[in-house]
Design a protein around this motif. Structure first.
Motif, PDB file in Angstrom:
ATOM      1  N   ALA A   1       0.860  -1.134   0.112  1.00 44.51           N
ATOM      2  CA  ALA A   1      -0.011   0.076   0.094  1.00 44.51           C
ATOM      3  C   ALA A   1       0.968   1.077   0.153  1.00 44.51           C
ATOM      4  CB  ALA A   1      -0.899   0.082   0.949  1.00 44.51           C
ATOM      5  N   LEU A   2       2.049   1.487   0.923  1.00 48.46           N
ATOM      6  CA  LEU A   2       2.919   2.347   0.915  1.00 48.46           C
ATOM      7  C   LEU A   2       3.427   2.578  -0.455  1.00 48.46           C
ATOM      8  CD1 LEU A   2       4.596   1.853   4.311  1.00 48.46           C
ATOM      9  CD2 LEU A   2       2.937   3.908   3.580  1.00 48.46           C
ATOM     10  N   ASN A   3       4.084   1.621  -1.197  1.00 48.30           N
ATOM     11  CA  ASN A   3       4.806   1.440  -2.274  1.00 48.30           C
ATOM     12  C   ASN A   3       3.725   1.989  -3.502  1.00 48.30           C
ATOM     13  OD1 ASN A   3       6.954   0.435  -1.447  1.00 48.30           O
ATOM     14  ND2 ASN A   3       6.912  -1.471  -2.133  1.00 48.30           N
ATOM     15  N   ARG A   4       2.651   1.605  -3.500  1.00 44.71           N
ATOM     16  CA  ARG A   4       1.393   2.318  -4.403  1.00 44.71           C
ATOM     17  C   ARG A   4       1.414   3.698  -4.334  1.00 44.71           C
ATOM     18  NH1 ARG A   4      -1.036  -1.652  -7.155  1.00 44.71           N
ATOM     19  NH2 ARG A   4      -1.175  -3.730  -6.197  1.00 44.71           N
ATOM     20  N   LEU A   5       1.462   4.383  -2.993  1.00 41.65           N
ATOM     21  CA  LEU A   5       1.392   5.593  -2.964  1.00 41.65           C
ATOM     22  C   LEU A   5       2.843   6.320  -3.270  1.00 41.65           C
ATOM     23  CD1 LEU A   5      -0.351   5.799   0.505  1.00 41.65           C
ATOM     24  CD2 LEU A   5      -1.329   6.310  -1.730  1.00 41.65           C
ATOM     25  N   LYS A   6       3.848   5.830  -2.955  1.00 38.02           N
ATOM     26  CA  LYS A   6       5.262   6.201  -3.258  1.00 38.02           C
ATOM     27  C   LYS A   6       5.388   6.168  -4.722  1.00 38.02           C
ATOM     28  CE  LYS A   6       9.867   5.905  -1.767  1.00 38.02           C
ATOM     29  NZ  LYS A   6      10.924   5.321  -0.893  1.00 38.02           N
ATOM     30  N   TYR A   7       5.071   5.223  -5.610  1.00 35.93           N
ATOM     31  CA  TYR A   7       5.471   4.946  -6.857  1.00 35.93           C
ATOM     32  C   TYR A   7       3.934   4.808  -7.703  1.00 35.93           C
ATOM     33  CZ  TYR A   7       9.837   3.617  -4.669  1.00 35.93           C
ATOM     34  OH  TYR A   7      10.898   3.962  -3.990  1.00 35.93           O
ATOM     35  N   PRO A   8       3.234   5.918  -7.648  1.00 42.58           N
ATOM     36  CA  PRO A   8       1.917   5.825  -8.588  1.00 42.58           C
ATOM     37  C   PRO A   8       2.251   5.109 -10.115  1.00 42.58           C
ATOM     38  CG  PRO A   8       2.283   7.810  -8.063  1.00 42.58           C
ATOM     39  CD  PRO A   8       3.488   7.001  -7.399  1.00 42.58           C
ATOM     40  N   SER A   9       1.626   4.292 -10.623  1.00 40.46           N
ATOM     41  CA  SER A   9       2.043   3.820 -12.056  1.00 40.46           C
ATOM     42  C   SER A   9       1.672   5.054 -13.061  1.00 40.46           C
ATOM     43  CB  SER A   9       1.000   2.678 -12.267  1.00 40.46           C
ATOM     44  OG  SER A   9      -0.263   3.133 -12.337  1.00 40.46           O
ATOM     45  N   SER A  10       0.931   6.080 -12.809  1.00 38.48           N
ATOM     46  CA  SER A  10       0.854   6.958 -13.622  1.00 38.48           C
ATOM     47  C   SER A  10       1.740   7.899 -13.764  1.00 38.48           C
ATOM     48  CB  SER A  10      -0.582   7.933 -13.173  1.00 38.48           C
ATOM     49  OG  SER A  10      -0.287   8.644 -11.935  1.00 38.48           O
ATOM     50  N   LYS A  11       2.763   7.923 -12.746  1.00 40.63           N
ATOM     51  CA  LYS A  11       4.110   8.691 -12.816  1.00 40.63           C
ATOM     52  C   LYS A  11       5.429   7.886 -13.133  1.00 40.63           C
ATOM     53  CE  LYS A  11       2.404  12.370 -10.628  1.00 40.63           C
ATOM     54  NZ  LYS A  11       2.619  13.634 -11.368  1.00 40.63           N
ATOM     55  N   VAL A  12       5.187   6.517 -12.906  1.00 42.62           N
ATOM     56  CA  VAL A  12       6.440   5.831 -12.970  1.00 42.62           C
ATOM     57  C   VAL A  12       6.207   4.700 -13.950  1.00 42.62           C
ATOM     58  CG1 VAL A  12       7.248   6.231 -10.892  1.00 42.62           C
ATOM     59  CG2 VAL A  12       6.045   4.114 -11.127  1.00 42.62           C
ATOM     60  N   HIS A  13       5.294   4.283 -14.849  1.00 45.83           N
ATOM     61  CA  HIS A  13       5.099   3.460 -15.679  1.00 45.83           C
ATOM     62  C   HIS A  13       6.007   3.429 -16.668  1.00 45.83           C
ATOM     63  CE1 HIS A  13       2.777   0.921 -18.751  1.00 45.83           C
ATOM     64  NE2 HIS A  13       2.582   0.260 -17.868  1.00 45.83           N
ATOM     65  N   GLY A  14       6.700   2.165 -16.932  1.00 47.01           N
ATOM     66  CA  GLY A  14       7.828   1.842 -18.075  1.00 47.01           C
ATOM     67  C   GLY A  14       8.957   2.387 -17.844  1.00 47.01           C
ATOM     68  N   SER A  15       9.113   3.138 -16.529  1.00 43.08           N
ATOM     69  CA  SER A  15      10.407   3.859 -16.256  1.00 43.08           C
ATOM     70  C   SER A  15      11.254   3.208 -15.197  1.00 43.08           C
ATOM     71  CB  SER A  15      10.301   5.329 -15.696  1.00 43.08           C
ATOM     72  OG  SER A  15      11.247   6.084 -15.365  1.00 43.08           O
ATOM     73  N   ALA A  16      12.566   3.274 -15.368  1.00 43.67           N
ATOM     74  CA  ALA A  16      13.578   2.683 -14.305  1.00 43.67           C
ATOM     75  C   ALA A  16      13.867   3.573 -13.364  1.00 43.67           C
ATOM     76  CB  ALA A  16      14.844   2.174 -14.972  1.00 43.67           C
ATOM     77  N   LYS A  17      13.357   4.761 -13.488  1.00 42.84           N
ATOM     78  CA  LYS A  17      13.777   6.070 -12.516  1.00 42.84           C
ATOM     79  C   LYS A  17      12.745   5.831 -11.347  1.00 42.84           C
ATOM     80  CE  LYS A  17      15.100   9.319 -16.036  1.00 42.84           C
ATOM     81  NZ  LYS A  17      14.921  10.583 -16.545  1.00 42.84           N
ATOM     82  N   LYS A  18      13.404   6.197 -10.300  1.00 42.68           N
ATOM     83  CA  LYS A  18      12.544   6.196  -8.873  1.00 42.68           C
ATOM     84  C   LYS A  18      11.733   7.501  -9.065  1.00 42.68           C
ATOM     85  CE  LYS A  18      15.140   3.548  -5.955  1.00 42.68           C
ATOM     86  NZ  LYS A  18      14.644   2.738  -4.927  1.00 42.68           N
ATOM     87  N   TYR A  19      10.397   7.224  -8.432  1.00 48.42           N
ATOM     88  CA  TYR A  19       9.402   8.253  -8.294  1.00 48.42           C
ATOM     89  C   TYR A  19       9.913   9.623  -7.850  1.00 48.42           C
ATOM     90  CZ  TYR A  19       5.226  10.883  -7.196  1.00 48.42           C
ATOM     91  OH  TYR A  19       4.278  11.880  -6.973  1.00 48.42           O
ATOM     92  N   THR A  20      10.824   9.534  -6.786  1.00 48.88           N
ATOM     93  CA  THR A  20      11.579  10.759  -6.198  1.00 48.88           C
ATOM     94  C   THR A  20      12.036  11.601  -7.251  1.00 48.88           C
ATOM     95  OG1 THR A  20      13.415   9.620  -5.608  1.00 48.88           O
ATOM     96  CG2 THR A  20      11.536   9.750  -4.011  1.00 48.88           C
ATOM     97  N   GLU A  21      12.323  11.295  -8.445  1.00 47.09           N
ATOM     98  CA  GLU A  21      12.959  12.059  -9.630  1.00 47.09           C
ATOM     99  C   GLU A  21      11.936  12.645 -10.296  1.00 47.09           C
ATOM    100  OE1 GLU A  21      16.031   9.784 -11.979  1.00 47.09           O
ATOM    101  OE2 GLU A  21      16.403   8.455 -10.246  1.00 47.09           O
ATOM    102  N   TYR A  22      10.678  12.401 -10.053  1.00 46.37           N
ATOM    103  CA  TYR A  22       9.339  12.850 -10.583  1.00 46.37           C
ATOM    104  C   TYR A  22       8.745  14.054  -9.990  1.00 46.37           C
ATOM    105  CZ  TYR A  22       9.904   9.379 -14.400  1.00 46.37           C
ATOM    106  OH  TYR A  22      10.158   8.414 -15.164  1.00 46.37           O
ATOM    107  N   LYS A  23       9.106  13.821  -8.643  1.00 49.07           N
ATOM    108  CA  LYS A  23       8.375  14.915  -7.842  1.00 49.07           C
ATOM    109  C   LYS A  23       8.567  16.180  -8.208  1.00 49.07           C
ATOM    110  CE  LYS A  23       7.837  12.151  -3.638  1.00 49.07           C
ATOM    111  NZ  LYS A  23       8.084  11.919  -2.343  1.00 49.07           N
ATOM    112  N   ASP A  24       7.451  17.190  -7.968  1.00 50.92           N
ATOM    113  CA  ASP A  24       7.682  18.477  -8.391  1.00 50.92           C
ATOM    114  C   ASP A  24       8.117  19.366  -7.247  1.00 50.92           C
ATOM    115  OD1 ASP A  24       4.665  18.115 -10.075  1.00 50.92           O
ATOM    116  OD2 ASP A  24       6.448  17.966 -10.969  1.00 50.92           O
TER     117      ASP A  24
END
Length: 176
Positions: A153-176
């Motif tokens: 559940a925490l991972n789903r919040l931390k790495y939403p598929s809409s932000k990280v789908h198909g990417s090897a980058k960590k979600y933290t690199e996508y944060k605004d």
């Protein structure tokens, strides 16, 4: 000594005979399925298969915990099986898994280039890792199945598929 409930380890072992190889593959639509014997090989799915891999339903995590607890109790090893020692033993077993992959380069899913002996060794070493992990969780009073649910559940919040789908980058690199 911890009280045990349910089946003893001998009964569990008898029940597990049909699951000794430890994995199955889910039939694909329209292919008529794959027999359990065809899709299992020493705890590792045989060859590369179009079917989706699934674990056997038994033994459960609790069955594994109970079998190991009984095994440890029968040998009077609890004095040695404390959290630190179990962690170090588990790390050693992870090293043995790593050794099986060392110098191979990339390894294809399903291990199509591995011999049956290599697959068997991998199944043994991964089992050792799991057994130590489950016993460590028991000694630390961590309910692994529930912990996994919370962590997912925490991972789903931390790495939403809409932000990280198909990417090897960590979600933290996508944060605004």
């Amino acid at each position: 000594m911890m009280a045990r409930s349910g089946k003893d380890s001998r009964e569990l072992k008898d029940d597990m005979v049909g699951f000794s190889n430890g994995c199955r593959e889910e039939p694909s639509a329209g292919d008529g399925g794959v027999s359990e014997a065809e899709s299992r090989s020493n705890g590792v799915a045989a060859g590369v298969s179009p079917q989706k891999f699934i674990f056997s339903p038994e033994p459960s995590m609790e069955d594994i915990r109970r079998m190991q607890a009984d095994f440890t109790d029968e040998r009077d090893w609890n004095k040695f099986h404390q959290p630190r020692n179990l962690l170090l033993a588990m790390v050693g077993e992870v090293g043995e898994v790593a050794e099986l992959f060392q110098w191979r380069g990339e390894v294809a899913e399903g291990l199509p280039d591995w011999t049956e002996t290599e697959r068997e060794q991998l199944a043994h070493e991964l089992s050792d890792v799991l057994i130590y992990l489950v016993e460590l969780a028991e000694k630390c009073r961590v309910d692994l199945p529930q912990a996994v649910l919370r962590k997912m559940a925490l991972n789903r919040l931390k790495y939403p598929s809409s932000k990280v789908h198909g990417s090897a980058k960590k979600y933290t690199e996508y944060k605004d």
